[in-house]
Write an enzyme that holds these catalytic residues in place. Sequence first.
Site, PDB file in Angstrom:
ATOM      1  CD  GLU A  77       6.547   7.523   8.369  1.00  0.00           C
ATOM      2  OE1 GLU A  77       5.807   7.191   7.425  1.00  0.00           O
ATOM      3  OE2 GLU A  77       7.639   8.099   8.197  1.00  0.00           O
ATOM      4  CG  HIS A  96      10.927   5.187   6.421  1.00  0.00           C
ATOM      5  ND1 HIS A  96      10.474   5.249   5.119  1.00  0.00           N
ATOM      6  CD2 HIS A  96      10.334   6.231   7.058  1.00  0.00           C
ATOM      7  CE1 HIS A  96       9.630   6.265   4.996  1.00  0.00           C
ATOM      8  NE2 HIS A  96       9.544   6.880   6.145  1.00  0.00           N
ATOM      9  CG  HIS A  98      11.286  11.030   4.432  1.00  0.00           C
ATOM     10  ND1 HIS A  98      10.981  11.782   5.547  1.00  0.00           N
ATOM     11  CD2 HIS A  98      10.617   9.856   4.594  1.00  0.00           C
ATOM     12  CE1 HIS A  98      10.171  11.098   6.353  1.00  0.00           C
ATOM     13  NE2 HIS A  98       9.949   9.917   5.808  1.00  0.00           N
TER      14      HIS A  98
HETATM   15 ZN   LIG Z   1       8.507   8.603   6.465  1.00  0.00          ZN
END
Ligand SMILES: [Zn+2]
Length: 248
Positions: A77, A96, A98
Site C-alpha cells: 500500500e 496510514h 488501521h
Molecule cells: Zn491499509
Amino acid sequence: MSAFATVLDELVTANRILAREGVVDSFGHVSVRHPDRDDRYVLSRARAPECIEIDDLMEFALDGAPIDARGRAPYAERFIHGAVYESRADVRAVVHHHSPSVIPFSVTAAPLSPIMHMCAGIGARVPTWDSRTAFGDTNLLVTTQEMARSLAAALGGRPAVLMRGHGAVVAGASIREVVFNSIYLQLNADLQMKARALGEIAFLTEGEIAAVLKTRGAFTYERAWEHWCRRAGRPYDLRPMDGPLAGR
Ligand SMILES: [Zn+2]
C-alpha cells in the site's frame, strides 16, 4: 548527524511511537518526504512498525517505484504515500493506519469530528473514502497509483480521511505533526463513542477549532513527542529550531 540521517532516525521513532500508542499494529505505516528531493519519500520495507530499524527504510519515487530496493520487499500500500505527496506540496509526512477506534466511523454515517481541544487538528469533519465507489469489489487494499490518487482526492486539503472498512490516512507538515494528529484522531474516536452512549454531543465549533489551531505551535508537538519517545523507549531529539518549548 546529517539532516537526512536525523530524518531517518525520527522516522524510526515515529514507527515505534505509533506502535506503542496502538495506532498501528502489525500493519500500518508512516513516511516522510525526502528532505532534499520533493519527488521522493522514505518509507520502511514491509515490516511491523514496532520492529523497524534504520536499515529497513527505503526511498521511493512518487509513483511507488523503489529507488534502491536491495532485495527489500516494499509495502503493497505504499502508493498511498506517493499520491498524497504528489497532490499536496504542503505535506511532508503521511501516516496510514488501521486503528480499530476509527473503523466504526468509516462504515456508518456517524460523523467523526473534534469533541476535545487536543483533537482539533483532525479537521472539522473527517471525510470517508469508499474504494467501492470507483473500484467495485476489491480486497480494500490501495495497491495501485490510480486507487491512491482517488483516495488523495478524497483527502483534499484536509489533515485526515477515513477509508471505509479499512482505516485512515493522516497527512501533515512534519513527522511530529502527523504522529500527533494520528494519536489524537484515535483518541477522539474513542471519546466520541463514549460520549454518544451518554447523549447528544456538543462538538467543537469551527471557530473553536480555528482558535485552537491558531495557538498551537511546535511546542505542542515537541512536548508530546518527548513524552511519547519516553514511552516508546526511544531517545528524544530536541528541536530548538521549531520554537519555544516552555510555559505552555
Ligand atoms: Zn491499509
